[in-house]
Design a protein around this motif. Sequence first.
Motif, PDB file in Angstrom:
ATOM      1  N   ALA A  67       0.845  -1.199   0.000  1.00  0.00           N
ATOM      2  CA  ALA A  67       0.000   0.000   0.000  1.00  0.00           C
ATOM      3  C   ALA A  67       0.879   1.247   0.000  1.00  0.00           C
ATOM      4  O   ALA A  67       1.868   1.323   0.730  1.00  0.00           O
ATOM      5  CB  ALA A  67      -0.918  -0.001   1.215  1.00  0.00           C
ATOM      6  N   LYS A  68       0.526   2.203  -0.829  1.00  0.00           N
ATOM      7  CA  LYS A  68       1.272   3.457  -0.889  1.00  0.00           C
ATOM      8  C   LYS A  68       0.695   4.437   0.124  1.00  0.00           C
ATOM      9  O   LYS A  68      -0.495   4.698   0.144  1.00  0.00           O
ATOM     10  CB  LYS A  68       1.207   4.027  -2.297  1.00  0.00           C
ATOM     11  CG  LYS A  68       1.992   3.204  -3.294  1.00  0.00           C
ATOM     12  CD  LYS A  68       1.931   3.787  -4.676  1.00  0.00           C
ATOM     13  CE  LYS A  68       2.750   3.061  -5.694  1.00  0.00           C
ATOM     14  NZ  LYS A  68       3.037   1.693  -5.505  1.00  0.00           N
ATOM     15  N   ILE A  69       1.578   4.986   0.956  1.00  0.00           N
ATOM     16  CA  ILE A  69       1.208   5.965   1.967  1.00  0.00           C
ATOM     17  C   ILE A  69       1.942   7.256   1.621  1.00  0.00           C
ATOM     18  O   ILE A  69       3.173   7.272   1.563  1.00  0.00           O
ATOM     19  CB  ILE A  69       1.605   5.513   3.392  1.00  0.00           C
ATOM     20  CG1 ILE A  69       1.165   4.075   3.678  1.00  0.00           C
ATOM     21  CG2 ILE A  69       1.078   6.506   4.426  1.00  0.00           C
ATOM     22  CD1 ILE A  69      -0.313   3.824   3.636  1.00  0.00           C
ATOM     23  N   PHE A  70       1.194   8.329   1.363  1.00  0.00           N
ATOM     24  CA  PHE A  70       1.801   9.611   1.037  1.00  0.00           C
ATOM     25  C   PHE A  70       1.598  10.576   2.195  1.00  0.00           C
ATOM     26  O   PHE A  70       0.474  10.779   2.641  1.00  0.00           O
ATOM     27  CB  PHE A  70       1.191  10.212  -0.230  1.00  0.00           C
ATOM     28  CG  PHE A  70       1.522   9.451  -1.488  1.00  0.00           C
ATOM     29  CD1 PHE A  70       2.795   8.953  -1.722  1.00  0.00           C
ATOM     30  CD2 PHE A  70       0.557   9.238  -2.454  1.00  0.00           C
ATOM     31  CE1 PHE A  70       3.099   8.263  -2.876  1.00  0.00           C
ATOM     32  CE2 PHE A  70       0.846   8.550  -3.621  1.00  0.00           C
ATOM     33  CZ  PHE A  70       2.118   8.059  -3.834  1.00  0.00           C
ATOM     34  N   VAL A  71       2.679  11.157   2.653  1.00  0.00           N
ATOM     35  CA  VAL A  71       2.628  12.166   3.697  1.00  0.00           C
ATOM     36  C   VAL A  71       2.600  13.522   3.002  1.00  0.00           C
ATOM     37  O   VAL A  71       3.441  13.824   2.155  1.00  0.00           O
ATOM     38  CB  VAL A  71       3.839  12.050   4.648  1.00  0.00           C
ATOM     39  CG1 VAL A  71       3.815  13.166   5.685  1.00  0.00           C
ATOM     40  CG2 VAL A  71       3.837  10.689   5.330  1.00  0.00           C
ATOM     41  N   ARG A  72       1.603  14.316   3.384  1.00  0.00           N
ATOM     42  CA  ARG A  72       1.374  15.594   2.709  1.00  0.00           C
ATOM     43  C   ARG A  72       1.470  16.729   3.720  1.00  0.00           C
ATOM     44  O   ARG A  72       0.801  16.699   4.751  1.00  0.00           O
ATOM     45  CB  ARG A  72      -0.015  15.568   2.084  1.00  0.00           C
ATOM     46  CG  ARG A  72      -0.401  16.780   1.338  1.00  0.00           C
ATOM     47  CD  ARG A  72      -1.808  16.584   0.814  1.00  0.00           C
ATOM     48  NE  ARG A  72      -2.062  17.532  -0.239  1.00  0.00           N
ATOM     49  CZ  ARG A  72      -3.012  17.410  -1.130  1.00  0.00           C
ATOM     50  NH1 ARG A  72      -3.814  16.374  -1.091  1.00  0.00           N
ATOM     51  NH2 ARG A  72      -3.192  18.316  -2.043  1.00  0.00           N
TER      52      ARG A  72
END
Length: 107
Positions: A67-72
């Motif tokens: 799963a791709k987790i993007f921190v924004r």
Amino acid sequence: DLPPPNPVPIRLEGLNPTIVGIRETPAGLAIYVDEEVVPLSNLGPRTLDHAIRNNPALDISDIYAQAKIFVRADQTTAYGNVVSVMSRLQEEGFVQVGIFAELASEG
């Protein structure tokens, strides 16, 4: 006129990133998982719940690895806070943790 930018990522067939947002507020650091306010102490379990929901094409056993987790965060967010959140996600077992950076508005 163009419509305003959409904060929701483009939907892919059964594989969608989970967005972890960081905002600095007068009350302190606010962390969101797909716009749900989450305390840092509960970041791992809530991110896992969202990643499962966002990635129906993945086996639950593959979520941490695939799963791709993007921190924004925007440019006003302290770098140390971004690193702290990313480290916490990696300590929880998420392998594909990346970063979104938003440009400060011009003018």
